[in-house]
Design an enzyme around this catalytic site. Structure first.
Site, PDB file in Angstrom:
ATOM      1  N   CYS A   2       0.828  -1.209   0.000  1.00  5.95           N
ATOM      2  CA  CYS A   2       0.000   0.000   0.000  1.00  5.95           C
ATOM      3  C   CYS A   2       0.865   1.264   0.000  1.00  5.95           C
ATOM      4  O   CYS A   2       1.987   1.248   0.483  1.00  5.95           O
ATOM      5  CB  CYS A   2      -0.854   0.041   1.244  1.00  5.95           C
ATOM      6  SG  CYS A   2      -1.758  -1.459   1.580  1.00  5.95           S
ATOM      7  N   ARG A  27       4.480   0.062  -6.256  1.00 14.52           N
ATOM      8  CA  ARG A  27       4.530  -0.740  -5.032  1.00 14.52           C
ATOM      9  C   ARG A  27       3.495  -1.858  -5.047  1.00 14.52           C
ATOM     10  O   ARG A  27       3.578  -2.782  -4.258  1.00 14.52           O
ATOM     11  CB  ARG A  27       4.294   0.163  -3.819  1.00 14.52           C
ATOM     12  CG  ARG A  27       5.397   1.174  -3.605  1.00 14.52           C
ATOM     13  CD  ARG A  27       5.015   2.147  -2.527  1.00 14.52           C
ATOM     14  NE  ARG A  27       4.905   1.491  -1.234  1.00 14.52           N
ATOM     15  CZ  ARG A  27       5.900   1.411  -0.359  1.00 14.52           C
ATOM     16  NH1 ARG A  27       7.052   1.960  -0.644  1.00 14.52           N
ATOM     17  NH2 ARG A  27       5.739   0.819   0.794  1.00 14.52           N
ATOM     18  N   TRP A  77      -3.338  -2.447  -1.184  1.00 15.11           N
ATOM     19  CA  TRP A  77      -3.002  -3.805  -1.618  1.00 15.11           C
ATOM     20  C   TRP A  77      -3.667  -4.704  -0.601  1.00 15.11           C
ATOM     21  O   TRP A  77      -3.274  -4.727   0.566  1.00 15.11           O
ATOM     22  CB  TRP A  77      -1.486  -3.976  -1.610  1.00 15.11           C
ATOM     23  CG  TRP A  77      -0.966  -5.202  -2.271  1.00 15.11           C
ATOM     24  CD1 TRP A  77      -0.687  -5.368  -3.594  1.00 15.11           C
ATOM     25  CD2 TRP A  77      -0.601  -6.434  -1.635  1.00 15.11           C
ATOM     26  NE1 TRP A  77      -0.184  -6.628  -3.823  1.00 15.11           N
ATOM     27  CE2 TRP A  77      -0.120  -7.308  -2.641  1.00 15.11           C
ATOM     28  CE3 TRP A  77      -0.627  -6.904  -0.319  1.00 15.11           C
ATOM     29  CZ2 TRP A  77       0.313  -8.600  -2.378  1.00 15.11           C
ATOM     30  CZ3 TRP A  77      -0.197  -8.192  -0.054  1.00 15.11           C
ATOM     31  CH2 TRP A  77       0.265  -9.019  -1.078  1.00 15.11           C
ATOM     32  N   ASN A 103      -1.185   1.899   6.263  1.00 14.52           N
ATOM     33  CA  ASN A 103      -0.433   0.770   5.695  1.00 14.52           C
ATOM     34  C   ASN A 103      -0.041  -0.141   6.838  1.00 14.52           C
ATOM     35  O   ASN A 103       0.248   0.341   7.935  1.00 14.52           O
ATOM     36  CB  ASN A 103       0.873   1.239   5.047  1.00 14.52           C
ATOM     37  CG  ASN A 103       0.641   1.957   3.749  1.00 14.52           C
ATOM     38  OD1 ASN A 103      -0.473   1.999   3.248  1.00 14.52           O
ATOM     39  ND2 ASN A 103       1.698   2.528   3.204  1.00 14.52           N
ATOM     40  N   GLY A 104       0.040  -1.430   6.576  1.00 15.96           N
ATOM     41  CA  GLY A 104       0.485  -2.375   7.600  1.00 15.96           C
ATOM     42  C   GLY A 104      -0.638  -3.284   8.034  1.00 15.96           C
ATOM     43  O   GLY A 104      -1.673  -3.386   7.363  1.00 15.96           O
ATOM     44  N   GLU A 486      18.016 -16.483  -9.516  1.00 19.87           N
ATOM     45  CA  GLU A 486      17.571 -15.126  -9.814  1.00 19.87           C
ATOM     46  C   GLU A 486      16.935 -15.065 -11.220  1.00 19.87           C
ATOM     47  O   GLU A 486      15.890 -14.444 -11.415  1.00 19.87           O
ATOM     48  CB  GLU A 486      18.741 -14.137  -9.683  1.00 19.87           C
ATOM     49  CG  GLU A 486      18.427 -12.693 -10.000  1.00 19.87           C
ATOM     50  CD  GLU A 486      17.339 -12.067  -9.135  1.00 19.87           C
ATOM     51  OE1 GLU A 486      16.880 -12.694  -8.177  1.00 19.87           O
ATOM     52  OE2 GLU A 486      16.927 -10.939  -9.461  1.00 19.87           O
ATOM     53  N   LYS A 490      13.119 -13.921 -11.992  1.00 20.28           N
ATOM     54  CA  LYS A 490      12.816 -12.799 -12.899  1.00 20.28           C
ATOM     55  C   LYS A 490      11.787 -13.235 -13.932  1.00 20.28           C
ATOM     56  O   LYS A 490      10.811 -12.549 -14.194  1.00 20.28           O
ATOM     57  CB  LYS A 490      14.071 -12.319 -13.658  1.00 20.28           C
ATOM     58  CG  LYS A 490      15.074 -11.513 -12.912  1.00 20.28           C
ATOM     59  CD  LYS A 490      14.672 -10.080 -12.656  1.00 20.28           C
ATOM     60  CE  LYS A 490      13.880  -9.893 -11.422  1.00 20.28           C
ATOM     61  NZ  LYS A 490      14.470 -10.010 -10.123  1.00 20.28           N
ATOM     62  N   GLU A 493       8.225 -14.015 -12.339  1.00 19.65           N
ATOM     63  CA  GLU A 493       7.456 -12.910 -11.755  1.00 19.65           C
ATOM     64  C   GLU A 493       6.881 -11.947 -12.788  1.00 19.65           C
ATOM     65  O   GLU A 493       5.804 -11.423 -12.584  1.00 19.65           O
ATOM     66  CB  GLU A 493       8.219 -12.176 -10.643  1.00 19.65           C
ATOM     67  CG  GLU A 493       9.474 -11.451 -11.032  1.00 19.65           C
ATOM     68  CD  GLU A 493      10.221 -10.852  -9.824  1.00 19.65           C
ATOM     69  OE1 GLU A 493       9.631 -10.658  -8.753  1.00 19.65           O
ATOM     70  OE2 GLU A 493      11.414 -10.561  -9.980  1.00 19.65           O
ATOM     71  N   HIS A 509      17.743 -36.249  -9.817  1.00 15.77           N
ATOM     72  CA  HIS A 509      16.976 -36.643  -8.640  1.00 15.77           C
ATOM     73  C   HIS A 509      15.529 -36.167  -8.721  1.00 15.77           C
ATOM     74  O   HIS A 509      14.892 -35.987  -7.681  1.00 15.77           O
ATOM     75  CB  HIS A 509      17.663 -36.102  -7.379  1.00 15.77           C
ATOM     76  CG  HIS A 509      19.037 -36.648  -7.198  1.00 15.77           C
ATOM     77  ND1 HIS A 509      19.281 -37.947  -6.840  1.00 15.77           N
ATOM     78  CD2 HIS A 509      20.247 -36.082  -7.396  1.00 15.77           C
ATOM     79  CE1 HIS A 509      20.589 -38.160  -6.795  1.00 15.77           C
ATOM     80  NE2 HIS A 509      21.198 -37.028  -7.136  1.00 15.77           N
ATOM     81  N   LYS A 608       6.388  -4.155  -4.645  1.00 19.25           N
ATOM     82  CA  LYS A 608       7.814  -3.821  -4.618  1.00 19.25           C
ATOM     83  C   LYS A 608       8.386  -4.003  -3.221  1.00 19.25           C
ATOM     84  O   LYS A 608       9.498  -4.482  -3.051  1.00 19.25           O
ATOM     85  CB  LYS A 608       7.985  -2.366  -5.072  1.00 19.25           C
ATOM     86  CG  LYS A 608       9.422  -1.882  -5.080  1.00 19.25           C
ATOM     87  CD  LYS A 608      10.175  -2.484  -6.223  1.00 19.25           C
ATOM     88  CE  LYS A 608      11.627  -2.107  -6.249  1.00 19.25           C
ATOM     89  NZ  LYS A 608      12.411  -3.112  -6.999  1.00 19.25           N
TER      90      LYS A 608
HETATM   91  C1  G6P Z   1       9.694  -8.151  -3.195  1.00 24.56           C
HETATM   92  C2  G6P Z   1      10.272  -7.588  -4.478  1.00 24.56           C
HETATM   93  C3  G6P Z   1      11.588  -8.284  -4.809  1.00 24.56           C
HETATM   94  C4  G6P Z   1      12.556  -8.152  -3.645  1.00 24.56           C
HETATM   95  C5  G6P Z   1      11.936  -8.654  -2.337  1.00 24.56           C
HETATM   96  C6  G6P Z   1      12.780  -8.244  -1.144  1.00 24.56           C
HETATM   97  O1  G6P Z   1       9.296  -9.466  -3.384  1.00 24.56           O
HETATM   98  O2  G6P Z   1       9.369  -7.749  -5.541  1.00 24.56           O
HETATM   99  O3  G6P Z   1      12.158  -7.687  -5.952  1.00 24.56           O
HETATM  100  O4  G6P Z   1      13.709  -8.878  -3.930  1.00 24.56           O
HETATM  101  O5  G6P Z   1      10.649  -8.074  -2.134  1.00 24.56           O
HETATM  102  O6  G6P Z   1      12.725  -6.841  -1.038  1.00 24.56           O
HETATM  103  P1  G6P Z   1      13.833  -5.947  -0.364  1.00 24.56           P
HETATM  104  O7  G6P Z   1      13.310  -4.549  -0.469  1.00 24.56           O
HETATM  105  O8  G6P Z   1      13.949  -6.421   1.059  1.00 24.56           O
HETATM  106  O9  G6P Z   1      15.092  -6.154  -1.115  1.00 24.56           O
END
Ligand code: G6P
Length: 613
Positions: A2, A27, A77, A103-104, A486, A490, A493, A509, A608
């Site tokens: 949010c 976000r 959100w 938020n929270g 990674e 990517k 997502e 395995h 985000k």
């Molecule tokens: C979310 C983001 C990722 C990020 C993760 C950790 O899932 O979409 O891109 O790696 O949070 O976020 P941070 O701000 O702690 O790196």
């Protein structure tokens, strides 16, 4: 997650609030709303809309239909209750005199709701925010219509995390704020005050901000802010200048933030190296941790979520190879609940772009409680993790807007390499010559990333092949396996293609049973001593019909006898290849998502910054 914005000043509030919310769209959210107090009509108007912010923009004529120069806004959100107009913020008390955005998560919401129901309050939404708003209203009325006392009582009575902004009808040119474990900054400029849950929302208007601390209260007026602790005593705060420039948070001609951020990697990697390398040596004097302290650690834990955890995976290999210190990497959400065996001889490194990820913050606090020394590798200055850690290494990625991280990941890798080199040097596992060699090589990484970025055409063309796949497997060994994790994240997502990363040796395995005609297998092979092994695993999948993409180092052209398409990365020290091998995988994910016509920067269901558990 949010987003919150707020404004008091001379301008019409509606357009300023919507502009700020637009900057927070990345976000992640599913509904939005604004509340503006109209001084002439003497009423607070609230407009909400489900879905994209554009719906709210349309409903309010870009914010212009709401008269008034003081207001708050929110992108929601969903956590408690589905995305709907009813559940969207702002929420308000029954008489409309207290209006709030939050938020929270309020953890003891059920108990508080019952208390308020007993007092005759009614509830219409499924949100904890409506409960928070009515709780504040209850205390406001109970304690002589004093907003600061109402906020103080709210802080004392709630458990969980919050950043909350409240307007009281009886105090029309004021906004009250409280926070705990959820980000919120307050900006000021001549005769105006702003609040936001993240810097990009207010960068256009001011760079001068205050950070409000946990369990503190702020009162915003025209151009002024007063801070209070939870005993309602006035406290002083330092005004901090944000160095990020407003342009850094704009697309600057790129179609998507993600591509812009991929292309910024040479610069931000260089900036991050430069901030901790002085005269060819790793210099942690700004960070503050001494050589003696580093030498004393018997083990290192690296903690993060998502891509930050994947950085930790690379760092695990580099740290143990270079510094010869036992190192573990762990997901913050696991670490925080499993009573880890750490003590004062442990260095806990928490990696986080935002510095606000709820699990990472909780893990950091747990580590401190257990006596460990904590070092945060964080991008956002003044964020909660940065403030709580014993030491902070600030990465220099600048504002990262795209939900899928790229440039922050790359700068975090650099911070980890530098930490590993430093620890290796202080405990004598490398000598000065090797340090010089490693630093000299590290400084070539930005140019090598630039070189890779120039050569992206083949990846772009291959994206339409990948877009048609429903399963993709990434395989590699050692650092390459970490890069695969990674690359796989990517792709999944932002392109919504199922993908998995496997340590190549594990294929037999289980995963190999999923390989059939046309399954895409992406092999990453940058480690000399593991090259032949991974090639053998790729051949095994090829003989079962897999389509193979290889990512390897220049000079390894014989990979082409196995791979259908190959991307070559420039040669570097094998310890640093993750910084190069990840780039083609970022580009591939980007082009697949763009080819499929998806919202690259704002993938569905993702946020985000994950500020709730
Ligand atoms: C979310 C983001 C990722 C990020 C993760 C950790 O899932 O979409 O891109 O790696 O949070 O976020 P941070 O701000 O702690 O790196």
């Amino acid at each position: 997650m949010c987003g919150i914005v707020g404004y008091i000043g001379k301008q019409q509030a509606g357009p300023v609030l919507l502009d700020g919310l637009k900057k927070l769209e990345y976000r992640g959210y599913d509904s939005a709303g604004i509340a503006v107090y109209d001084e002439f009509a003497k009423k607070t108007e609230i407009v909400k809309a489900k879905g994209r912010l554009s719906a709210l923009v349309e409903k309010t004529d870009g914010g212009k239909s709401l008269k008034g120069t003081c207001g708050i806004g929110h992108t929601r959100w969903a956590t408690h209750g589905e995305p709907s107009e009813l559940n969207a913020h702002p929420h308000f008390s029954d008489d409309g005199k207290v209006v709030a955005v939050h938020n929270g998560i309020i953890e003891n919401y059920a108990e508080l709701k019952q208390k308020l129901l007993n007092k005759g309050y009614e509830f219409y939404s499924q949100t904890d925010t409506e409960i928070a708003t009515k709780l504040i209203c209850y205390y406001y009325e109970k304690y002589g219509n004093d907003p600061v006392t109402a906020m103080e009582r709210f802080i004392l009575r709630t458990r969980g995390s919050y950043a909350i902004a409240v307007m009281f009808y009886d105090f029309p040119r004021e906004i009250y704020v409280a926070r705990k474990d959820s980000p919120m900054i307050i900006g000021v400029s001549d005769g105006e005050a702003f609040l936001a849950s993240d810097v990009p929302a207010i960068l256009k208007y001011t760079r001068n901000v205050y950070y409000i601390g946990d369990r503190e209260i702020a009162r915003l007026t025209d151009g002024g802010v007063t801070f209070y602790n939870v005993d309602r005593e006035v406290i002083q705060k330092e005004l901090v200048e944000i160095k990020w420039d407003a342009e850094a948070a704009e697309k600057g001609g790129y179609e998507h933030f993600m591509m812009k951020e991929i292309c910024e990697q040479p610069k931000v990697v260089k900036d991050t190296i430069n901030c901790a390398v002085k005269d060819g040596k790793v210099d942690f004097s700004e960070i503050g941790v001494t050589d003696e302290q580093l030498k004393a650690f018997k083990q290192v834990y690296i903690i993060g979520c998502g891509s930050a955890y994947h950085v930790g995976m690379v760092a695990l290999y580099v740290m143990e190879k270079l510094a010869r210190v036992p190192t573990r990497v762990e997901l913050a959400s696991e670490f925080r609940y499993r009573s880890p065996l750490i003590d004062e001889n442990t260095l806990v490194v928490v990696i986080s772009q935002s510095g606000e990820t709820a699990d990472s913050l909780a893990a950091l606090r747990e580590a401190k409680k257990l006596g460990a020394t904590t070092l945060a590798i964080v991008n956002v200055v003044g964020s909660s993790i940065a403030r709580d850690a014993d030491f902070v290494f600030y990465t220099k990625a600048g504002p990262e807007i795209s939900v899928a991280t790229t440039k922050a990941y790359s700068t975090q890798l650099i911070a980890c390499y530098l930490l590993a080199i430093k620890m290796a040097r202080v405990n004598g596992s490398i000598d000065e010559t090797r340090e010089n060699e490693l630093i000299a090589e590290l400084t070539t990484i930005p140019d090598k990333i630039s070189e890779l970025l120039k050569d992206e055409r083949e990846i772009q063309q291959f994206a339409n092949v990948v877009a048609a796949k429903s399963n993709v497997f990434f395989v590699g060994r050692g650092e390459d396996y970490a890069v695969c994790m990674e690359g796989s994240l990517k792709l999944k997502e932002i392109s919504y293609i199922h993908s998995e990363a496997y340590a190549a040796g594990e294929l037999k395995h289980g995963t190999i049973s999923l390989i059939e005609e046309g399954t895409l297998v992406i092999g990453v092979l940058t480690q000399d001593e593991l090259y032949e092994k991974t090639i053998s695993n790729m051949v095994e999948t090829k003989s079962r019909g897999a389509l193979i993409m290889g990512v390897t180092v220049k000079g390894r052209e014989n990979v082409e006898s196995t791979a259908d398409i190959t991307v070559y990365v420039p040669k570097t020290d094998p310890l640093f290849t993750a910084s190069l091998a990840v780039v083609p995988l970022q580009l591939l994910a980007y082009y697949v998502s763009a080819y499929k016509g998806y919202d690259v920067d704002k993938p569905r269901n993702l946020a985000k910054s994950v500020t709730v558990e």
